[in-house]
Structure formats: structure tokens, C-alpha cells
Design a protein around this motif. Structure first.
Motif, short mmCIF file in Angstrom:
data_model
loop_
_atom_site.label_atom_id
_atom_site.label_comp_id
_atom_site.label_asym_id
_atom_site.label_seq_id
_atom_site.Cartn_x
_atom_site.Cartn_y
_atom_site.Cartn_z
N ALA A 12 0.84 -1.21 0.00
CA ALA A 12 0.00 0.00 0.00
C ALA A 12 0.87 1.26 0.00
N ALA A 13 1.97 1.23 0.73
CA ALA A 13 2.87 2.38 0.76
C ALA A 13 3.55 2.58 -0.60
N MET A 14 3.96 1.47 -1.25
CA MET A 14 4.54 1.59 -2.60
C MET A 14 3.51 2.17 -3.56
N GLU A 15 2.29 1.70 -3.46
CA GLU A 15 1.22 2.17 -4.33
C GLU A 15 0.99 3.67 -4.12
N ALA A 16 1.05 4.12 -2.88
CA ALA A 16 0.90 5.55 -2.58
C ALA A 16 2.03 6.35 -3.22
N GLY A 17 3.24 5.79 -3.23
CA GLY A 17 4.36 6.44 -3.87
C GLY A 17 4.15 6.60 -5.37
N PHE A 18 3.53 5.63 -5.99
CA PHE A 18 3.25 5.73 -7.42
C PHE A 18 2.13 6.73 -7.68
N ARG A 19 1.25 6.93 -6.71
CA ARG A 19 0.25 7.98 -6.85
C ARG A 19 0.93 9.35 -6.86
N GLU A 20 1.97 9.51 -6.06
CA GLU A 20 2.71 10.78 -5.99
C GLU A 20 3.48 11.05 -7.28
N ASN A 21 4.11 10.03 -7.82
CA ASN A 21 4.89 10.20 -9.05
C ASN A 21 4.91 8.87 -9.80
N ILE A 22 4.11 8.76 -10.83
CA ILE A 22 3.94 7.52 -11.59
C ILE A 22 5.24 7.07 -12.26
N ASN A 23 6.15 7.99 -12.53
CA ASN A 23 7.39 7.63 -13.20
C ASN A 23 8.46 7.09 -12.26
N THR A 24 8.47 7.56 -11.04
CA THR A 24 9.56 7.18 -10.13
C THR A 24 9.11 6.38 -8.92
N ALA A 100 -4.08 -2.78 -10.55
CA ALA A 100 -3.39 -3.11 -11.80
C ALA A 100 -2.77 -1.90 -12.50
N HIS A 101 -3.40 -0.76 -12.46
CA HIS A 101 -2.95 0.35 -13.31
C HIS A 101 -1.60 0.91 -12.92
N TRP A 102 -1.06 0.60 -11.77
CA TRP A 102 0.24 1.16 -11.36
C TRP A 102 1.39 0.47 -12.08
N THR A 103 1.21 -0.71 -12.56
CA THR A 103 2.31 -1.44 -13.19
C THR A 103 2.27 -1.38 -14.71
N LEU A 104 1.30 -0.72 -15.26
CA LEU A 104 1.14 -0.71 -16.71
C LEU A 104 1.98 0.34 -17.40
N HIS A 105 2.59 1.27 -16.67
CA HIS A 105 3.33 2.37 -17.28
C HIS A 105 4.79 2.05 -17.39
#
Length: 105
Positions: A12-24, A100-105
Motif C-alpha cells: 500500500a505504501a509503494m502504491e501511494a508512492g506511485f500515486r505521488e509520481n507515476i514515473n519514479t 493493476a494500473h500502477w504497473t502498466l506504465h
């Protein structure tokens, strides 16, 4: 806290990080390290390959022999580490701990 709950919190914390910046995956390197470290001898067969792939990306990020300048070292390290984080996110997705959508980019 049991290991599954701890692993879910890390995901959940990793997912929150991807919400902050999808690239990094803002601030996710350490979270991904901790997440992947939770897989030990009882690792599911599907996770063994992912653990090896994760370790390979981390090892590559630490190999500065191929970098030319300080700026290139930082940029290349972060680029490769994000690849490692995405492996951790794919494991979390397969385990139902992320969307799912966090790993598609």
C-alpha cells in the motif's frame, strides 16, 4: 503483526508512492527492498523468479562501472531502481495487494 499484513502495508505504501509520481514511485526504493525481503524460504514458486529479477535490477543499479559522470550515475541508478520497484509492484499485484494500473506504465 503477521507477515501478510506487513507485506500488504508495504504494498500500500509503494502504491501511494506511485500515486505521488507515476514515473519514479516517489520514495519506493526502500519500501520495495523491505517488501521483497519478506519473501523467504516459504516463497511461492511464482515469487522466486521475481525475487531473482528484482535482485538483478538492484545489483545493476549498484554497478557504477558503466556510468560516465556523477549526473549519469544518479540518473541511471534511479532509472534502474524504478525497474526493480516495478518488479516488486508486479509481485504485489499478482498477490492482490495493489491495483493493476500502477504497473502498466
Amino acid at each position: 503483526m503477521d507477515i501478510d499484513a506487513y507485506r500488504a502495508e508495504l504494498a500500500a505504501a509503494m502504491e501511494a508512492g506511485f500515486r505521488e509520481n507515476i514515473n519514479t514511485g516517489e520514495g519506493c526504493h526502500g519500501l520495495a527492498d523491505a517488501y521483497m525481503a519478506t519473501f523467504g524460504e516459504s516463497t511461492l514458486r511464482e515469487d522466486i523468479g521475481a525475487c531473482k529479477e528484482y535482485n538483478r535490477w538492484v545489483e545493476m543499479s549498484l554497478n557504477t562501472d558503466t556510468y560516465r559522470s556523477a549526473g549519469e550515475v544518479a540518473a541511471t541508478f534511479n532509472y534502474i531502481r524504478v525497474k526493480a520497484v516495478r518488479v516488486a509492484m508486479k509481485v504485489a499485484l499478482r498477490r492482490g495487494e495493489t491495483e493493476a494500473h500502477w504497473t502498466l506504465h
